[in-house]
Design a protein around this motif. Structure first.
Motif, PDB file in Angstrom:
ATOM      1  N   LEU A   1       0.844  -1.173   0.000  1.00  0.00           N
ATOM      2  CA  LEU A   1       0.000   0.000   0.000  1.00  0.00           C
ATOM      3  C   LEU A   1       0.886   1.231   0.000  1.00  0.00           C
ATOM      4  CD1 LEU A   1      -3.377   0.200   1.603  1.00  0.00           C
ATOM      5  CD2 LEU A   1      -1.886   2.170   1.905  1.00  0.00           C
ATOM      6  N   GLN A   2       0.514   2.199  -0.813  1.00  0.00           N
ATOM      7  CA  GLN A   2       1.264   3.439  -0.888  1.00  0.00           C
ATOM      8  C   GLN A   2       0.409   4.603  -0.395  1.00  0.00           C
ATOM      9  OE1 GLN A   2       1.323   1.298  -3.837  1.00  0.00           O
ATOM     10  NE2 GLN A   2       3.212   0.496  -2.973  1.00  0.00           N
ATOM     11  N   TRP A   3       1.057   5.589   0.150  1.00  0.00           N
ATOM     12  CA  TRP A   3       0.425   6.873   0.476  1.00  0.00           C
ATOM     13  C   TRP A   3       1.062   7.937  -0.402  1.00  0.00           C
ATOM     14  CZ3 TRP A   3      -3.703   8.017   3.561  1.00  0.00           C
ATOM     15  CH2 TRP A   3      -4.148   7.011   4.425  1.00  0.00           C
ATOM     16  N   TYR A   4       0.195   8.774  -0.978  1.00  0.00           N
ATOM     17  CA  TYR A   4       0.627   9.871  -1.828  1.00  0.00           C
ATOM     18  C   TYR A   4       0.044  11.172  -1.281  1.00  0.00           C
ATOM     19  CZ  TYR A   4       1.406   6.308  -5.513  1.00  0.00           C
ATOM     20  OH  TYR A   4       1.821   5.222  -6.247  1.00  0.00           O
ATOM     21  N   ARG A   5       0.720  12.273  -1.654  1.00  0.00           N
ATOM     22  CA  ARG A   5       0.128  13.595  -1.439  1.00  0.00           C
ATOM     23  C   ARG A   5       0.020  14.264  -2.798  1.00  0.00           C
ATOM     24  NH1 ARG A   5       2.776  17.888   2.444  1.00  0.00           N
ATOM     25  NH2 ARG A   5       3.307  19.079   0.600  1.00  0.00           N
ATOM     26  N   GLN A   6      -1.109  14.883  -3.044  1.00  0.00           N
ATOM     27  CA  GLN A   6      -1.336  15.533  -4.325  1.00  0.00           C
ATOM     28  C   GLN A   6      -1.686  16.992  -4.095  1.00  0.00           C
ATOM     29  OE1 GLN A   6      -4.622  13.972  -6.661  1.00  0.00           O
ATOM     30  NE2 GLN A   6      -3.783  14.744  -8.564  1.00  0.00           N
ATOM     31  N   GLU A   7      -0.925  17.870  -4.756  1.00  0.00           N
ATOM     32  CA  GLU A   7      -1.220  19.299  -4.709  1.00  0.00           C
ATOM     33  C   GLU A   7      -2.086  19.640  -5.930  1.00  0.00           C
ATOM     34  OE1 GLU A   7      -0.122  21.118  -2.253  1.00  0.00           O
ATOM     35  OE2 GLU A   7       1.591  20.054  -1.440  1.00  0.00           O
ATOM     36  N   PRO A   8      -2.862  20.712  -5.859  1.00  0.00           N
ATOM     37  CA  PRO A   8      -3.695  21.092  -7.014  1.00  0.00           C
ATOM     38  C   PRO A   8      -2.861  21.267  -8.276  1.00  0.00           C
ATOM     39  CG  PRO A   8      -4.268  22.388  -5.070  1.00  0.00           C
ATOM     40  CD  PRO A   8      -3.045  21.606  -4.704  1.00  0.00           C
ATOM     41  N   GLY A   9      -3.321  20.682  -9.372  1.00  0.00           N
ATOM     42  CA  GLY A   9      -2.625  20.831 -10.646  1.00  0.00           C
ATOM     43  C   GLY A   9      -1.368  20.002 -10.785  1.00  0.00           C
ATOM     44  N   GLU A  10      -1.133  19.108  -9.835  1.00  0.00           N
ATOM     45  CA  GLU A  10       0.059  18.261  -9.905  1.00  0.00           C
ATOM     46  C   GLU A  10      -0.316  16.796  -9.772  1.00  0.00           C
ATOM     47  OE1 GLU A  10       2.900  21.631  -7.754  1.00  0.00           O
ATOM     48  OE2 GLU A  10       3.043  19.525  -7.151  1.00  0.00           O
ATOM     49  N   GLY A  11       0.633  15.941 -10.094  1.00  0.00           N
ATOM     50  CA  GLY A  11       0.390  14.517  -9.937  1.00  0.00           C
ATOM     51  C   GLY A  11       0.635  14.069  -8.513  1.00  0.00           C
TER      52      GLY A  11
ATOM     53  N   LEU B   1       4.708   9.194  -0.869  1.00  0.00           N
ATOM     54  CA  LEU B   1       5.242   9.466   0.463  1.00  0.00           C
ATOM     55  C   LEU B   1       5.905   8.213   1.043  1.00  0.00           C
ATOM     56  CD1 LEU B   1       2.264  11.482   2.002  1.00  0.00           C
ATOM     57  CD2 LEU B   1       4.412  12.394   1.090  1.00  0.00           C
ATOM     58  N   VAL B   2       5.212   7.093   0.947  1.00  0.00           N
ATOM     59  CA  VAL B   2       5.724   5.878   1.576  1.00  0.00           C
ATOM     60  C   VAL B   2       5.064   4.654   0.956  1.00  0.00           C
ATOM     61  CG1 VAL B   2       3.997   5.543   3.381  1.00  0.00           C
ATOM     62  CG2 VAL B   2       6.382   5.012   3.870  1.00  0.00           C
ATOM     63  N   THR B   3       5.741   3.520   1.079  1.00  0.00           N
ATOM     64  CA  THR B   3       5.166   2.218   0.746  1.00  0.00           C
ATOM     65  C   THR B   3       5.230   1.353   1.993  1.00  0.00           C
ATOM     66  OG1 THR B   3       5.823   2.312  -1.569  1.00  0.00           O
ATOM     67  CG2 THR B   3       5.444   0.137  -0.648  1.00  0.00           C
ATOM     68  N   VAL B   4       4.135   0.693   2.322  1.00  0.00           N
ATOM     69  CA  VAL B   4       4.140  -0.291   3.413  1.00  0.00           C
ATOM     70  C   VAL B   4       3.808  -1.656   2.829  1.00  0.00           C
ATOM     71  CG1 VAL B   4       3.751   1.224   5.373  1.00  0.00           C
ATOM     72  CG2 VAL B   4       1.800   0.477   4.026  1.00  0.00           C
ATOM     73  N   VAL B   5       4.448  -2.662   3.373  1.00  0.00           N
ATOM     74  CA  VAL B   5       4.389  -3.993   2.770  1.00  0.00           C
ATOM     75  C   VAL B   5       3.920  -5.062   3.751  1.00  0.00           C
ATOM     76  CG1 VAL B   5       5.758  -5.781   1.648  1.00  0.00           C
ATOM     77  CG2 VAL B   5       6.286  -3.381   1.240  1.00  0.00           C
ATOM     78  N   THR B   6       4.496  -5.051   4.938  1.00  0.00           N
ATOM     79  CA  THR B   6       4.263  -6.131   5.893  1.00  0.00           C
ATOM     80  C   THR B   6       3.126  -5.762   6.840  1.00  0.00           C
ATOM     81  OG1 THR B   6       6.644  -6.521   5.822  1.00  0.00           O
ATOM     82  CG2 THR B   6       5.407  -7.604   7.578  1.00  0.00           C
ATOM     83  N   GLY B   7       2.251  -6.716   7.116  1.00  0.00           N
ATOM     84  CA  GLY B   7       1.181  -6.470   8.072  1.00  0.00           C
ATOM     85  C   GLY B   7       1.738  -5.988   9.401  1.00  0.00           C
ATOM     86  N   GLY B   8       1.171  -4.911   9.945  1.00  0.00           N
ATOM     87  CA  GLY B   8       1.634  -4.357  11.207  1.00  0.00           C
ATOM     88  C   GLY B   8       2.804  -3.390  11.075  1.00  0.00           C
ATOM     89  N   GLU B   9       3.296  -3.234   9.854  1.00  0.00           N
ATOM     90  CA  GLU B   9       4.464  -2.376   9.647  1.00  0.00           C
ATOM     91  C   GLU B   9       4.156  -0.923   9.983  1.00  0.00           C
ATOM     92  OE1 GLU B   9       5.887  -2.582   5.634  1.00  0.00           O
ATOM     93  OE2 GLU B   9       7.619  -1.296   6.007  1.00  0.00           O
ATOM     94  N   VAL B  10       5.131  -0.262  10.599  1.00  0.00           N
ATOM     95  CA  VAL B  10       5.032   1.162  10.904  1.00  0.00           C
ATOM     96  C   VAL B  10       6.240   1.856  10.280  1.00  0.00           C
ATOM     97  CG1 VAL B  10       5.010   2.919  12.717  1.00  0.00           C
ATOM     98  CG2 VAL B  10       3.813   0.752  13.076  1.00  0.00           C
ATOM     99  N   LYS B  11       5.940   2.930   9.549  1.00  0.00           N
ATOM    100  CA  LYS B  11       7.036   3.713   8.968  1.00  0.00           C
ATOM    101  C   LYS B  11       6.857   5.170   9.352  1.00  0.00           C
ATOM    102  CE  LYS B  11       8.768   1.203   4.970  1.00  0.00           C
ATOM    103  NZ  LYS B  11       8.965   1.209   3.509  1.00  0.00           N
ATOM    104  N   LYS B  12       7.974   5.810   9.637  1.00  0.00           N
ATOM    105  CA  LYS B  12       7.934   7.222  10.008  1.00  0.00           C
ATOM    106  C   LYS B  12       8.678   8.055   8.968  1.00  0.00           C
ATOM    107  CE  LYS B  12       7.701   6.606  15.024  1.00  0.00           C
ATOM    108  NZ  LYS B  12       6.444   7.288  15.315  1.00  0.00           N
ATOM    109  N   LEU B  13       8.070   9.183   8.661  1.00  0.00           N
ATOM    110  CA  LEU B  13       8.671  10.136   7.739  1.00  0.00           C
ATOM    111  C   LEU B  13       8.519  11.497   8.407  1.00  0.00           C
ATOM    112  CD1 LEU B  13       9.819  10.331   4.791  1.00  0.00           C
ATOM    113  CD2 LEU B  13       7.504  10.872   4.057  1.00  0.00           C
TER     114      LEU B  13
END
Lengths: 111, 117
Positions: free
Chosen positions: A32-42, A46-58
């Motif tokens: 699963l990926q998380w993205y941020r989108q600004e107006p007029g941009e793609g 932000l991050v990809t998580v793969v393993t169940g229970g995984e925690v990632k910090k940015l």
């Protein structure tokens, strides 16, 4: 039809507050990926998580993948006005291999 | 950092006309994608392309759509006879591996806003 439901749909908070955005599905996702989108941009990854229970910090952002890999959350600590944007989760359904986007959470951080 | 570039940024076309949207993926990427986002709605997958052929397409990608990699750098989306409901942002993306491999994420361009009159 596979769905990735995000909640809340809209969120308006004051600078300095904490918030959590949720991404839920009845399907299992291989990643699963998380993205941020600004107006007029793609969408910007932000991050990809793969393993169940995984925690990632940015920096002030914390991402968690559910144990069953059906849901994820994004927590922002001490939100800043620069965090304003549309947050999208997206992932590959492990059964169909289809890549689908969530419904989006529009965040506005007020000064 | 290498990026996906799309041209034009905005395309205005009369209904029924053909339109070609252009993308230059990241140079060492092998997998290419088109998505669209109708105003206020979520991003929707259209098609993926690998090894000079379509690897997957959605129900949206009907006979009026086609994709092509005419040379070593460009990846195009053609809409043959545009309809009003084709108005949307169209995003190109590329990745070094298949989308179901988690460590090879997709990188998106800034999109082309297509307006059909």
């Amino acid at each position: 039809t596979q769905l990735l439901e995000q909640s809340p749909q809209f969120l308006s908070i004051q600078e300095g507050e904490n918030l959590t955005v949720y991404c839920n599905s009845s399907s299992v996702f291989s990643s699963l990926q998380w993205y941020r989108q600004e107006p007029g941009e793609g969408p910007v990854l932000l991050v990809t998580v793969v393993t169940g229970g995984e925690v990632k910090k940015l920096k002030r952002l914390t991402f968690q993948f559910g144990d069953a890999r059906k849901d994820s959350s994004l927590h922002i600590t001490a939100a800043q006005t620069g965090d304003t944007g549309l947050y999208l989760c997206a992932g590959t359904d492990s059964g169909t291999y289809k890549y689908i986007f969530g419904t989006g959470t529009r965040l506005k951080v007020l000064a | 950092e290498p990026e996906v570039t799309q041209t034009p940024s905005h395309q205005v076309t009369q209904m029924g006309q053909e339109v070609i949207l252009r993308c230059v993926p990241i140079s060492n990427h092998l997998y290419f994608y088109w998505y669209r986002q109708i105003l206020g709605q979520k991003v929707e997958f259209l098609v993926s392309f690998y090894n000079n052929e379509i690897s997957e397409k959605s129900e949206i990608f009907d006979d009026q759509f086609s994709v092509e990699r005419p040379d070593g750098s460009n990846f195009t989306l053609k809409i043959r006879s545009t309809k009003l409901e084709d108005s949307a942002m169209y995003f190109c993306a590329s990745s070094s591996g298949p989308k179901h491999y988690s460590n090879q994420p997709q990188h998106f361009g800034d999109g082309t806003r297509l307006s059909i009159l």
